[in-house]
Design a protein around this motif. Structure first.
Motif, short mmCIF file in Angstrom:
data_model
loop_
_atom_site.label_atom_id
_atom_site.label_comp_id
_atom_site.label_asym_id
_atom_site.label_seq_id
_atom_site.Cartn_x
_atom_site.Cartn_y
_atom_site.Cartn_z
N UNK A 1 22.93 76.71 42.13
CA UNK A 1 22.02 75.90 42.07
C UNK A 1 22.06 74.44 41.88
N UNK A 2 22.91 74.12 40.85
CA UNK A 2 23.07 72.67 40.53
C UNK A 2 23.88 72.02 41.48
N UNK B 1 20.59 70.21 55.72
CA UNK B 1 20.90 71.64 55.95
C UNK B 1 22.40 71.88 55.86
N UNK B 2 22.99 71.16 56.27
CA UNK B 2 24.59 71.27 56.26
C UNK B 2 25.18 71.17 55.03
N UNK B 3 24.46 70.10 54.21
CA UNK B 3 24.91 69.73 52.81
C UNK B 3 24.55 70.95 52.03
N UNK B 4 23.52 71.64 51.90
CA UNK B 4 23.00 72.96 51.43
C UNK B 4 24.03 74.14 51.65
N UNK C 1 22.31 68.79 43.56
CA UNK C 1 23.31 67.40 43.93
C UNK C 1 23.46 67.31 45.40
N UNK C 2 23.57 68.21 46.07
CA UNK C 2 23.92 67.98 47.55
C UNK C 2 22.67 67.40 48.19
N UNK C 3 21.50 67.83 47.93
CA UNK C 3 20.41 67.43 48.49
C UNK C 3 20.12 66.16 47.99
N UNK C 4 20.21 65.62 46.84
CA UNK C 4 20.20 64.23 46.28
C UNK C 4 21.01 63.28 46.99
N UNK C 5 22.11 63.74 47.61
CA UNK C 5 22.79 62.84 48.32
C UNK C 5 22.28 62.31 49.62
N UNK C 6 21.46 63.43 50.10
CA UNK C 6 20.71 63.11 51.27
C UNK C 6 19.39 62.43 50.96
N UNK C 7 19.28 62.03 49.66
CA UNK C 7 18.10 61.06 49.45
C UNK C 7 16.71 62.04 49.38
N UNK C 8 16.89 63.30 49.03
CA UNK C 8 15.83 64.24 49.02
C UNK C 8 15.90 65.05 47.73
#
Length: 180
Positions: A133-134, A54-57, A138-145
């Motif tokens: 969006x991109x 959530x913080x990364x998003x 990428x931010x969510x991918x860094x969280x393994x989601x």
């Protein structure tokens, strides 16, 4: 949120509701594979709060966000109401958790009901400007989601959950204040 923002979601939906159904109806266990049962029950009993995600998003540009505890339809309604907008969700774009279809079939129910109305998946639902969006993916991918665009914010009206072919299903979920 703003009109035209993408409605995005982390993870998948319906798993916790399927797990609850199995816990409440133990005789159904024999109708699904043990791995399916274990995956669904784990979604119900051991939710993972996505605080870092959530913080990364938020840092990547998401404008509005909610965790899905009352069901995809209900919590999308909270985002829409807070923003003074409508939402259109494309059901075929919503990732479905492992085992949901099998549990729904065993119960004689439509899996869409568990995906849209079932709660406690604790995935994140967010409004993302198209230009961000991109970065949000990428931010969510860094969280393994993973982050999936499942709909969009519209100029007003209710939350609509559209099925392939144009029909819609009710955007429902759990309401703590609704009399039983």
């Amino acid at each position: 949120a703003r009109e035209g923002d993408a409605l995005c979601a982390t993870g998948s939906f319906g798993g916790a509701a399927a797990g609850l159904m199995l816990l409440e109806h133990p005789l159904m266990e024999s109708e699904v594979a043990p791995l399916v049962r274990d995956a669904c029950v784990a979604r119900q009993l051991d939710p993972e709060p996505l605080l870092a995600c959530g913080a990364a998003l938020a840092a990547a540009g998401a404008r509005a966000m909610i965790d899905v505890s009352d069901g995809l339809g209900a919590d999308a309604g909270h985002l829409a109401a807070a923003s003074g907008l409508g939402i259109e969700i494309e059901l075929e774009r919503v990732p479905v958790a492992v085992g949901v279809a099998e549990v729904a079939e065993a119960a004689g129910r439509d899996h869409a009901e568990l995906v849209v109305s079932g709660g406690e998946d604790y995935e994140l639902l967010c409004a993302v400007p198209r230009l961000a969006l991109a970065d949000c993916v990428a931010a969510v991918k860094e969280c393994d989601k993973r982050l999936t665009e499942i709909g969009r914010f519209t100029d007003g009206g209710p939350v609509r959950v559209r099925l392939p072919g144009g029909r819609s299903v009710p955007a429902e979920g759990h309401d703590h204040l609704r009399p039983r």
